[in-house]
Write a protein that holds these residues in place. Structure first.
Motif, PDB file in Angstrom:
ATOM      1  N   UNK A 134       0.855  -1.189   0.006  1.00  0.00           N
ATOM      2  CA  UNK A 134      -0.007  -0.053  -0.114  1.00  0.00           C
ATOM      3  C   UNK A 134       0.847   1.495  -0.057  1.00  0.00           C
ATOM      4  N   UNK A 135       0.316   2.366  -0.513  1.00  0.00           N
ATOM      5  CA  UNK A 135       1.065   3.650  -0.513  1.00  0.00           C
ATOM      6  C   UNK A 135       0.708   4.472   0.945  1.00  0.00           C
ATOM      7  N   UNK A 136       1.011   5.478   1.255  1.00  0.00           N
ATOM      8  CA  UNK A 136       0.940   6.125   2.424  1.00  0.00           C
ATOM      9  C   UNK A 136      -0.495   6.341   2.893  1.00  0.00           C
ATOM     10  N   UNK A 137      -1.418   6.607   1.838  1.00  0.00           N
ATOM     11  CA  UNK A 137      -2.722   6.768   1.711  1.00  0.00           C
ATOM     12  C   UNK A 137      -3.617   5.460   1.785  1.00  0.00           C
ATOM     13  N   UNK A 138      -2.902   4.469   2.034  1.00  0.00           N
ATOM     14  CA  UNK A 138      -3.740   3.212   1.852  1.00  0.00           C
ATOM     15  C   UNK A 138      -4.107   2.622   0.535  1.00  0.00           C
ATOM     16  N   UNK A 139      -3.764   3.304  -0.482  1.00  0.00           N
ATOM     17  CA  UNK A 139      -4.100   2.866  -1.833  1.00  0.00           C
ATOM     18  C   UNK A 139      -3.108   1.544  -2.130  1.00  0.00           C
ATOM     19  N   UNK A 140      -3.689   0.655  -3.002  1.00  0.00           N
ATOM     20  CA  UNK A 140      -2.909  -0.635  -3.240  1.00  0.00           C
ATOM     21  C   UNK A 140      -2.012  -0.154  -4.453  1.00  0.00           C
ATOM     22  N   UNK A 141      -0.629  -0.430  -4.316  1.00  0.00           N
ATOM     23  CA  UNK A 141       0.307  -0.252  -5.452  1.00  0.00           C
ATOM     24  C   UNK A 141       0.450  -1.391  -6.045  1.00  0.00           C
ATOM     25  N   UNK A 142       0.675  -2.653  -5.324  1.00  0.00           N
ATOM     26  CA  UNK A 142       1.072  -3.905  -6.107  1.00  0.00           C
ATOM     27  C   UNK A 142       0.251  -5.091  -5.152  1.00  0.00           C
ATOM     28  N   UNK A 143      -0.253  -6.053  -5.697  1.00  0.00           N
ATOM     29  CA  UNK A 143      -0.557  -7.274  -4.900  1.00  0.00           C
ATOM     30  C   UNK A 143      -0.383  -8.661  -5.606  1.00  0.00           C
ATOM     31  N   UNK A 144       0.200  -9.474  -4.742  1.00  0.00           N
ATOM     32  CA  UNK A 144       0.246 -10.660  -5.266  1.00  0.00           C
ATOM     33  C   UNK A 144      -1.070 -11.616  -5.059  1.00  0.00           C
ATOM     34  N   UNK A 145      -1.704 -11.809  -6.140  1.00  0.00           N
ATOM     35  CA  UNK A 145      -2.818 -12.307  -6.201  1.00  0.00           C
ATOM     36  C   UNK A 145      -2.993 -13.948  -6.051  1.00  0.00           C
ATOM     37  N   UNK A 146      -1.906 -14.613  -6.185  1.00  0.00           N
ATOM     38  CA  UNK A 146      -1.948 -15.945  -5.755  1.00  0.00           C
ATOM     39  C   UNK A 146      -1.620 -16.181  -4.336  1.00  0.00           C
ATOM     40  N   UNK A 147      -0.904 -15.490  -3.649  1.00  0.00           N
ATOM     41  CA  UNK A 147      -0.609 -15.476  -2.148  1.00  0.00           C
ATOM     42  C   UNK A 147      -2.111 -15.209  -1.612  1.00  0.00           C
ATOM     43  N   UNK A 148      -2.700 -14.116  -1.967  1.00  0.00           N
ATOM     44  CA  UNK A 148      -4.068 -13.987  -1.584  1.00  0.00           C
ATOM     45  C   UNK A 148      -5.153 -15.104  -1.519  1.00  0.00           C
ATOM     46  N   UNK A 149      -5.184 -15.945  -2.862  1.00  0.00           N
ATOM     47  CA  UNK A 149      -6.006 -17.045  -2.951  1.00  0.00           C
ATOM     48  C   UNK A 149      -5.603 -18.039  -2.052  1.00  0.00           C
ATOM     49  N   UNK A 150      -4.250 -18.411  -2.005  1.00  0.00           N
ATOM     50  CA  UNK A 150      -3.828 -19.331  -0.805  1.00  0.00           C
ATOM     51  C   UNK A 150      -4.432 -19.020   0.439  1.00  0.00           C
ATOM     52  N   UNK A 151      -4.284 -17.775   0.820  1.00  0.00           N
ATOM     53  CA  UNK A 151      -4.655 -17.327   2.169  1.00  0.00           C
ATOM     54  C   UNK A 151      -6.103 -17.288   2.474  1.00  0.00           C
ATOM     55  N   UNK A 152      -7.032 -17.013   1.487  1.00  0.00           N
ATOM     56  CA  UNK A 152      -8.559 -17.125   1.519  1.00  0.00           C
ATOM     57  C   UNK A 152      -8.895 -18.623   1.489  1.00  0.00           C
ATOM     58  N   UNK A 153      -8.154 -19.483   0.943  1.00  0.00           N
ATOM     59  CA  UNK A 153      -8.336 -20.893   0.874  1.00  0.00           C
ATOM     60  C   UNK A 153      -8.185 -21.371   2.222  1.00  0.00           C
TER      61      UNK A 153
END
Length: 146
Positions: free
Chosen positions: A53-72
């Motif tokens: 995230x940037x200093x304002x809380x906006x998403x700069x980058x995300x690793x979608x695959x790691x999010x999927x594993x975490x959700x599952x």
């Protein structure tokens, strides 16, 4: 009609992230377990796996695959602590914030996790989720004897 605060149909996991609002992780009605939306956060942490995230809380980058594993993993925690198993999930609704870029990865990982049980599935793209995440799952599982 409101339910009592100690409603026995409500289930909260000790391993899944705390809900971000006034709702349980799941509610059991008969032999069905209805999960609230589950994201990739980890219990006790505000940081989302794979998100920068940037200093304002906006998403700069995300690793979608790691999010999927975490959700599952979070879904597994909730389902198992409520007395069901991964294979008992009968319906999955997935919310993606970027269908164009992330659906292929989601579909590949979904096949790895659900290849043998094959629950019904609906996938929709939404503008955003309440926290800086790119995926959320809502599931229904069967609990009890078959």
């Amino acid at each position: 009609m409101s339910l009592p605060a100690t409603d026995p149909s409500a289930h909260n996991s000790s391993r899944a992230p705390e809900p971000v609002g006034l709702y349980p992780h799941a509610r059991r009605v008969g032999n069905l377990l209805f999960l609230s939306g589950v994201g990739p956060r980890q219990r006790g942490q505000k940081h989302v796996p794979g998100v920068e995230l940037d200093e304002d809380g906006n998403i700069l980058r995300y690793d979608f695959e790691s999010q999927c594993h975490a959700v599952f993993q979070n879904v597994r925690y909730i389902v198992e602590e409520a007395g069901a198993s991964w294979e008992d999930i009968v319906d999955v609704t997935v919310f993606l914030t970027n269908m164009r870029d992330d659906f292929h990865t989601y579909n590949r990982l979904y096949a790895q996790y659900f290849g043998t049980s094959q629950p019904c599935r609906t996938t929709v793209e939404i503008n955003r989720l309440p926290t800086p995440i790119a995926i959320e799952l809502k599931c229904i599982a069967w609990v009890g004897e078959r």
